[in-house]
Scaffold this motif. Structure first.
Motif, short mmCIF file in Angstrom:
data_model
loop_
_atom_site.label_atom_id
_atom_site.label_comp_id
_atom_site.label_asym_id
_atom_site.label_seq_id
_atom_site.Cartn_x
_atom_site.Cartn_y
_atom_site.Cartn_z
N PRO A 40 -55.72 -8.80 4.82
CA PRO A 40 -56.62 -9.63 5.04
C PRO A 40 -57.86 -8.89 5.41
CG PRO A 40 -55.68 -9.93 6.90
CD PRO A 40 -54.31 -8.98 5.40
N ARG A 41 -59.26 -9.04 5.63
CA ARG A 41 -60.64 -8.69 6.30
C ARG A 41 -60.52 -8.68 7.81
NH1 ARG A 41 -64.26 -4.56 6.45
NH2 ARG A 41 -66.24 -5.35 7.92
N ILE A 42 -60.13 -7.50 8.29
CA ILE A 42 -59.69 -7.41 9.96
C ILE A 42 -60.79 -6.94 10.92
CG2 ILE A 42 -58.49 -7.21 11.87
CD1 ILE A 42 -57.49 -9.64 9.79
N ASP A 43 -61.72 -6.69 11.16
CA ASP A 43 -62.37 -7.02 12.66
C ASP A 43 -62.33 -6.29 13.95
OD1 ASP A 43 -64.67 -7.28 10.76
OD2 ASP A 43 -64.55 -9.46 11.98
N ALA A 44 -61.11 -6.65 14.19
CA ALA A 44 -60.18 -6.28 15.11
C ALA A 44 -58.73 -6.81 15.61
CB ALA A 44 -61.42 -7.08 16.69
N ILE A 45 -58.34 -6.45 16.20
CA ILE A 45 -56.65 -6.51 15.90
C ILE A 45 -56.23 -6.59 17.80
CG2 ILE A 45 -54.31 -5.49 15.74
CD1 ILE A 45 -55.67 -3.88 13.28
N SER A 46 -56.09 -7.75 18.27
CA SER A 46 -56.10 -7.61 19.62
C SER A 46 -53.89 -7.75 19.97
CB SER A 46 -55.64 -8.92 20.36
OG SER A 46 -55.91 -9.32 21.46
N ILE A 47 -53.19 -7.07 20.05
CA ILE A 47 -52.09 -6.48 19.99
C ILE A 47 -50.75 -6.49 22.37
CG2 ILE A 47 -50.03 -4.95 19.86
CD1 ILE A 47 -51.88 -3.88 18.30
N GLU A 48 -50.19 -7.68 22.10
CA GLU A 48 -49.61 -7.82 23.22
C GLU A 48 -48.39 -7.68 23.29
OE1 GLU A 48 -50.24 -11.83 24.48
OE2 GLU A 48 -52.30 -11.89 24.92
N ALA A 49 -47.75 -6.44 22.62
CA ALA A 49 -46.13 -6.12 22.60
C ALA A 49 -45.52 -5.11 23.61
CB ALA A 49 -46.68 -5.33 21.40
N GLN A 50 -46.33 -4.98 24.25
CA GLN A 50 -45.16 -4.48 25.99
C GLN A 50 -44.94 -3.19 25.23
OE1 GLN A 50 -45.97 -5.58 28.86
NE2 GLN A 50 -46.78 -7.79 28.09
N GLY A 51 -43.51 -3.36 25.43
CA GLY A 51 -42.59 -1.49 25.00
C GLY A 51 -42.70 -1.56 23.74
N PRO B 247 -60.35 0.50 7.65
CA PRO B 247 -59.89 1.56 8.76
C PRO B 247 -61.04 1.13 9.73
CG PRO B 247 -61.37 1.67 6.72
CD PRO B 247 -60.45 0.93 6.86
N HIS B 248 -62.03 0.67 9.84
CA HIS B 248 -63.29 0.31 10.88
C HIS B 248 -62.85 -1.00 11.92
CE1 HIS B 248 -65.29 2.94 8.82
NE2 HIS B 248 -65.86 2.02 7.79
N ALA B 249 -61.78 -1.55 11.91
CA ALA B 249 -61.29 -2.41 12.71
C ALA B 249 -60.86 -1.85 14.47
CB ALA B 249 -60.42 -2.72 12.53
N SER B 250 -61.20 -2.20 15.05
CA SER B 250 -61.28 -2.10 16.93
C SER B 250 -60.05 -2.89 16.96
CB SER B 250 -61.93 -2.52 17.40
OG SER B 250 -63.29 -1.84 17.50
N ILE B 251 -59.57 -1.76 18.04
CA ILE B 251 -57.72 -2.29 18.59
C ILE B 251 -57.40 -2.53 19.72
CG2 ILE B 251 -55.18 -1.81 18.63
CD1 ILE B 251 -55.39 0.11 15.99
N TYR B 252 -57.96 -3.74 20.10
CA TYR B 252 -57.56 -4.04 21.70
C TYR B 252 -56.05 -3.77 21.73
CZ TYR B 252 -62.22 -4.98 21.19
OH TYR B 252 -63.31 -4.49 20.73
N MET B 253 -55.23 -3.05 23.27
CA MET B 253 -53.63 -2.96 23.34
C MET B 253 -53.97 -3.29 25.03
SD MET B 253 -52.58 0.21 22.05
CE MET B 253 -51.20 0.92 22.82
N SER B 254 -52.49 -3.64 25.81
CA SER B 254 -52.74 -2.96 26.31
C SER B 254 -51.62 -1.87 26.66
CB SER B 254 -51.31 -4.09 27.79
OG SER B 254 -52.77 -4.98 28.27
N LYS C 58 -69.64 -12.97 16.23
CA LYS C 58 -68.35 -13.62 15.41
C LYS C 58 -67.50 -12.56 14.88
CE LYS C 58 -67.33 -17.55 11.76
NZ LYS C 58 -67.93 -19.22 11.21
N ILE C 59 -66.41 -12.36 15.56
CA ILE C 59 -65.69 -11.48 14.27
C ILE C 59 -64.35 -11.99 14.24
CG2 ILE C 59 -66.47 -9.56 15.67
CD1 ILE C 59 -64.24 -10.05 17.97
N THR C 60 -64.20 -11.47 13.01
CA THR C 60 -62.13 -12.31 12.62
C THR C 60 -61.34 -10.82 13.56
OG1 THR C 60 -63.66 -12.47 10.45
CG2 THR C 60 -61.00 -12.21 10.43
N VAL C 61 -60.63 -12.17 13.92
CA VAL C 61 -59.01 -11.03 15.08
C VAL C 61 -58.21 -11.27 14.46
CG1 VAL C 61 -58.60 -10.39 17.58
CG2 VAL C 61 -60.94 -11.26 16.53
N LEU C 62 -57.04 -10.63 15.10
CA LEU C 62 -55.56 -10.59 14.21
C LEU C 62 -55.29 -10.43 15.81
CD1 LEU C 62 -53.30 -10.90 12.68
CD2 LEU C 62 -53.48 -7.85 12.38
N HIS C 63 -54.40 -11.59 15.79
CA HIS C 63 -53.86 -11.46 17.29
C HIS C 63 -52.27 -11.54 16.98
CE1 HIS C 63 -52.65 -13.22 21.69
NE2 HIS C 63 -52.69 -12.21 21.35
N VAL C 64 -51.57 -10.53 17.73
CA VAL C 64 -50.48 -10.10 17.38
C VAL C 64 -49.61 -9.95 19.04
CG1 VAL C 64 -48.80 -8.01 17.12
CG2 VAL C 64 -50.70 -9.01 15.56
#
Length: 506
Positions: free
Chosen positions: A85-96, A113-120, A32-38
């Motif tokens: 907020p307290r975030i464990d992971a950040i998922s970014i779909e922002a293209q260019g 500072p310990h959050a993982s970032i997932y992005m294309s 279970k993780i808290t994810v910020l989706h952008v």
């Protein structure tokens, strides 16, 4: 943030990334993780944001997110969240427009500072949005991020500059390994990774930075060798060049086709999944193929005294004993020094055992880690320890058309690793290891062949590893044999008998 960090403290933070990479590999169960989706589209001037608690595998891409998004007339997450907020992971779909998103989330990153970032990462779209993709990638490094990719098999891998700049989409995982702001001394200022990072300028495209001839030497002057970014790339063209180069030097080399069905029977009888469920579950096909190839080339039997070199926690000795009847010993630098039961502690190039102690030895994905002259010392030690007719197998035997050493700078710089003067160093962030040697044919001759002391070497070019599994990458294996009277049962027909009696061949 107003920390004053010494170079050593910064290096310690870099070193933390090796732990992050290990964490990515060993956490396979969903958690279970808290994810910020952008989400941001290039044609809009606003972002869509949601925060959700989800159950996810840490190296799943993309993260499983529901579509409950709120729209905001801004690209700045710091404006959206007055209280971070307290975030464990950040998922970014922002293209260019990803550079703009990063510029607007500095406070959020500092608070998490310990959050993982997932992005294309798509260099063409970043370029079309008015930013320089190479400068953005380097900016991420100097902001303190370690960068890896998640491949199509869900594995965390090192990513090269070439891959980032091809114009195709690369799925990235980022982890902050140093903090964003710190004071420096003039001596440290020579290395830009020790400088305070300036915010990305979103008003105009990022300028191309003029750097010395080798961009990555600029980032790692602590490594004096010629440098390249990313890992050594395995490909059929390189494999063919190496094969021909070995032939030209008169080194015995031949193609080797894995019997896939026999391998699968070996895998089943070895009981990796049932008896060793935590062993390399993220890369099990490759590791077990290495074990199978070594057993096959060594023609193991119940008369053998076998040493598993750099064994650490490998199940191979237990498996080889059960399937082939060998008397197995485990050697590793981390074991207490000396011969203690069936464990041999100390340097593999200077083992505390008698001459002619063993008949067979194997190294599974370990010979490449022998630093400086220890590879040459080990080959010489093999000639002492093997009985006449004995053999040692190295698999994979890492070969390349350029003499190279691969390293993760986050590991090797803090530990002050020294590299061979004539090697090109491939800096592969996220690899997690300090040293991996790739021989070219000339260095096979100078570092291995010239230390054989009368032994013979044969190199096998593995032609169909990916038929076992697409994730398999072994390209070469080496078999070094000591002349003299062969041990009983040490021939192909009797080896086949051993396979049959163990149930590997029915």
């Amino acid at each position: 943030m107003s920390d004053i960090l010494t170079v050593g403290e910064i290096q310690n933070r870099l070193f933390e990334y090796a732990g992050f990479k290990k964490e990515l590999k060993i956490k396979h169960n969903q958690q279970k993780i808290t994810v910020l989706h952008v989400v941001a589209e290039e044609a809009k001037t606003k972002i869509q944001v949601s925060i959700q608690e989800v159950y996810a595998n840490i190296n799943t891409f993309p993260l499983p997110i529901n579509d409950r998004l709120n729209e905001f007339e801004t690209y700045s997450l710091d404006e959206v969240f007055v209280e971070i907020p307290r975030i464990d992971a950040i998922s970014i779909e922002a293209q260019g427009v990803t550079p703009i998103i990063f510029n607007g989330m500095q406070k959020l990153l500092d608070q998490n500072p310990h959050a993982s970032i997932y992005m294309s990462f798509n260099s063409s779209r970043i370029q079309n949005a008015g930013f320089h993709p190479k400068s953005f990638a380097y900016n991420l490094l100097t902001m303190g991020f370690g960068i890896t990719k998640i491949d199509e098999y869900g594995q965390v891998c090192a990513v090269s500059e070439e891959e980032l700049l091809t114009g195709t989409q690369v799925n990235l995982t980022l982890k902050r390994v140093i903090q964003r702001e710190f004071n420096i001394t003039k001596k440290e200022e020579k290395n830009p990774i020790f400088r305070e990072v300036k915010p990305i300028d979103i008003e105009k495209p990022m300028a191309v930075v003029t750097k010395p001839k080798s961009d990555f030497n600029y980032y790692h002057p602590e490594i004096p060798n010629p440098q390249k970014q990313g890992g050594v790339i395995h490909n059929p063209d390189s494999q063919e060049k190496v094969f021909q180069g070995l032939v030209n030097l008169g080194i015995d080399v031949e193609n080797y086709e894995v019997d896939v069905q026999e391998y699968r029977q070996y895998f089943q009888n070895a009981r990796y999944v049932q008896d060793f469920p935590d062993y390399y579950s993220f890369n099990l096909p490759e590791k077990t193929l290495e074990h199978y190839i070594a057993a096959k080339l060594l023609q193991l039997n119940d008369k053998d005294i076998y040493i598993d070199i750099a064994s650490q926690h490998s199940p191979t000795p237990e498996i080889y004993h059960r399937l082939f009847g060998v008397k197995a010993y485990l050697q590793d630098l981390d074991y207490p020094h000396g011969l203690n039961g069936n464990k041999i502690g100390g340097d593999a190039a200077n083992m505390p055992v008698a001459d002619g102690f063993a008949t067979k030895m194997a190294l599974h994905c370990s010979f490449e880690h022998f630093e400086n002259g220890s590879d040459q010392g080990f080959i010489q030690e093999v000639s002492r320890i093997l009985k006449p007719g004995g053999a040692v197998c190295i698999t994979p035997f890492y070969l390349f058309d350029e003499y190279a050493i691969q390293t993760d700078p986050a590991v090797s710089i803090p530990q002050r690793v020294k590299f061979d003067d004539d090697a090109t160093v491939y800096c592969a962030y996220g690899w997690g290891n300090r040293h991996g040697r790739f021989y070219d044919p000339d260095h096979v001759f100078s570092r291995v062949c010239q230390n054989l002391k009368g032994m013979k070497i044969k190199i096998y070019s593995i032609t169909n590893a990916k038929q076992v599994d697409p994730s398999c990458y072994v390209q070469f294996a080496a078999l070094i044999t000591k002349s003299g009277a062969a041990e009983p049962l040490n021939n192909a027909e009797q080896y086949a008998h051993a396979l049959t009696s163990s149930g590997i061949i029915t």
